[in-house]
Design a protein around this motif. Structure first.
Motif, short mmCIF file in Angstrom:
data_model
loop_
_atom_site.label_atom_id
_atom_site.label_comp_id
_atom_site.label_asym_id
_atom_site.label_seq_id
_atom_site.Cartn_x
_atom_site.Cartn_y
_atom_site.Cartn_z
N ARG A 191 -7.11 31.47 48.70
CA ARG A 191 -7.01 32.54 49.69
C ARG A 191 -7.17 32.00 51.11
O ARG A 191 -6.38 32.32 52.00
N GLN A 221 -9.92 29.93 43.54
CA GLN A 221 -9.17 31.04 44.12
C GLN A 221 -9.64 31.34 45.55
O GLN A 221 -8.83 31.73 46.40
N THR A 222 -10.91 31.12 45.84
CA THR A 222 -11.40 31.31 47.20
C THR A 222 -10.73 30.32 48.14
O THR A 222 -10.28 30.68 49.23
N LEU A 233 -3.29 35.01 43.25
CA LEU A 233 -4.72 35.30 43.11
C LEU A 233 -4.94 36.49 42.20
O LEU A 233 -4.08 37.38 42.13
N TYR A 249 -9.82 38.68 44.54
CA TYR A 249 -9.86 37.70 45.62
C TYR A 249 -8.97 38.09 46.81
O TYR A 249 -8.99 37.42 47.84
#
Length: 134
Positions: free
Chosen positions: A106, A102-103, A119, A123
């Protein structure tokens, strides 16, 4: 049996929501489910203003991907994967961009014009925008 159903419902209720997110330059701030499903199925390739959509997804086996597809798109992950595979193998389209975390989702959405993904709330930051869904 009733206890099992209640416990299952409580676990599902505690799952954090998965939000639809986009690059900050996207001028669309709301999408209905049909349009969102068409974009993630790679059938709609542009935003309503004509800008190209760049779709980002987690792996089909990721629990966040499964929650997003089931709850927000009302399709199973394997159904989306079949649609992507069919387009790629027939030469009529391409699969979305896959990310590992998810990082990474983003960061890629924040740096890619026209990007769209999803997300969990934790996040989300100021580098991206949340798109509302009905």
């Amino acid at each position: 049996m009733a206890y099992f159903l209640l416990a299952t419902a409580q676990v599902i209720a505690r799952e954090p929501p998965v939000l639809l997110v986009a690059n900050p330059n996207v001028t669309t701030h709301w999408l209905n489910q049909d349009t969102t499903r068409a974009i993630f199925a790679m059938r709609q390739r542009t935003w309503p203003d004509g800008q190209a959509v760049r779709v980002f997804v987690l792996d089909s086996s990721d629990p966040v991907h499964a929650r997003f597809t089931k709850k927000q798109l009302s399709v199973y992950p394997h159904q989306l994967q079949l649609a992507w595979d069919r387009m790629v193998f027939s030469g009529t389209g391409q699969a979305p961009n896959r990310v590992s975390t998810q990082t990474e989702m983003r960061d890629r959405i924040a740096s890619t014009p026209g990007a769209l993904g999803y997300l969990e709330r934790e996040y989300v930051d100021d580098s991206i925008q949340v798109i509302s869904m009905d």
